[in-house]
Scaffold this active site. Sequence first.
Site, short mmCIF file in Angstrom:
data_model
loop_
_atom_site.label_atom_id
_atom_site.label_comp_id
_atom_site.label_asym_id
_atom_site.label_seq_id
_atom_site.Cartn_x
_atom_site.Cartn_y
_atom_site.Cartn_z
N LYS A 94 2.04 -7.59 2.99
CA LYS A 94 0.97 -6.75 2.48
C LYS A 94 -0.37 -7.47 2.69
O LYS A 94 -0.48 -8.67 2.46
CB LYS A 94 1.20 -6.50 0.99
CG LYS A 94 0.27 -5.50 0.33
CD LYS A 94 0.70 -5.30 -1.13
CE LYS A 94 -0.16 -4.29 -1.85
NZ LYS A 94 0.30 -4.11 -3.25
N SER A 95 -1.37 -6.72 3.13
CA SER A 95 -2.66 -7.33 3.42
C SER A 95 -3.33 -7.88 2.17
O SER A 95 -3.16 -7.35 1.07
CB SER A 95 -3.59 -6.29 4.06
OG SER A 95 -4.91 -6.78 4.16
#
Length: 432
Positions: A94-95
């Site tokens: 996940k960024s």
Amino acid sequence: MAKYVQNIRGIVNTEITNKFASHLGTIVGNFIGPGKPVVVGRDFNVTSQMIKRSLTTGLMAAGTDVVDFGIAPIPVIHYGKDFYNATTTISISKSHLRPEDVDIKIFSDHEIPLESHPKQVPWNQIGALQYVYEYRDIYVRAILKQAASDILKNKGFLVVLDKTKDVDKPFTPQILEKIGCETVQIGSMDGESAGDFPQPSPKRISLVSELTTSIGADMGIVLDNDCDRVVFIDHEGNIIREQTVLGIFAKYALQDNPGGNIVSSIVASQSLEEIVTDAGGQLIKTSVNNVLNEIESNNAVFGGDEPGMYVFPEFQTCFDAIYAVVKMLEILAKEDTTLSKLAGNVKEYNRTGFTIECEHEKKDEVIETFMDKFESGDNINTIDGIRVDLEESFILIRPSRFEPLVRVYIESKSASKLQELTENVKKIIENV
């Protein structure tokens, strides 16, 4: 050792689709070659799981063998690759910037051309898929072998740890326990809320800070979901600046390796330059995306970057927050001191960082404008955006690769000069 990191980021199911991930995997597999292994891993998020599966099928379609680590932090994935004869690893997570984004990070000995057309192999040459688990113990044993365990056990540090969920048996608490630390772990997220960010947030950092002081812990630690970034908090609850941490690690690396090379991105503070110079070392400033390559190429003894990313080549050429935690505790134990005293020995200059919206087509014009304004002398570095070193100050302008904005870093030994430079830079960029 991986020299290159290629980062692909985008919105899941819009920019980073299953089809995109599969094609990307095949392109990487075409470059690596059939029958050769690639190690893949991910964080605990559902989106990462989906994209990893598609990327894996793409690798296999190119005839590449996939060694699947499942849920594992980046430094653990990177360290384990040699045991499976892999030269390339891929991590999906996940960024740190937006909850709808996913990050695909490719670590390799070679920069892989990613714009080629994917080519699938015949059905009878499809790559194999292998699920492995022994890499966890391999990584833990390696750190324990490297650490000064006896000294650490004698100190018996009390540590507050905030770590997002990774696996059923988290690596960091396991390692801290084995080196004699008592660990209070808080703040593990379930990763289901779209509002949760994997990067250390002000709220999470504040909770660790308060608990560290209230229970009398020696240090607070906040790790991100990839375990390649760490925030250090001293026993008084103060957050230690990333540039200060870089200075601490660089100083002690040069004590053991006089005259050695230190690598940092172009964001490096003036204080880091002074520490390295005073210790007889050389500071090599490079682009944010080229830190690992420069560490490897220059046989550096330490390297790092903002935000909170540190590389210890004696262990591995990878941003490794877990090892950084052990290393910091080792320094505290050997020096018989506190983190606040270590930080107090590193000069901290007035510094600010911010972003300004800027359309992609105007980014080159922004750089050219600053080139024209500061065109004389050797005080300009354009290895990553443009850095202008002035007397006791510097300005750094870095256009974002992914977003319509520029990142600005300004540092000055004078608070008034910092304010003046900040106002002037904002006006220049906004008027382009």
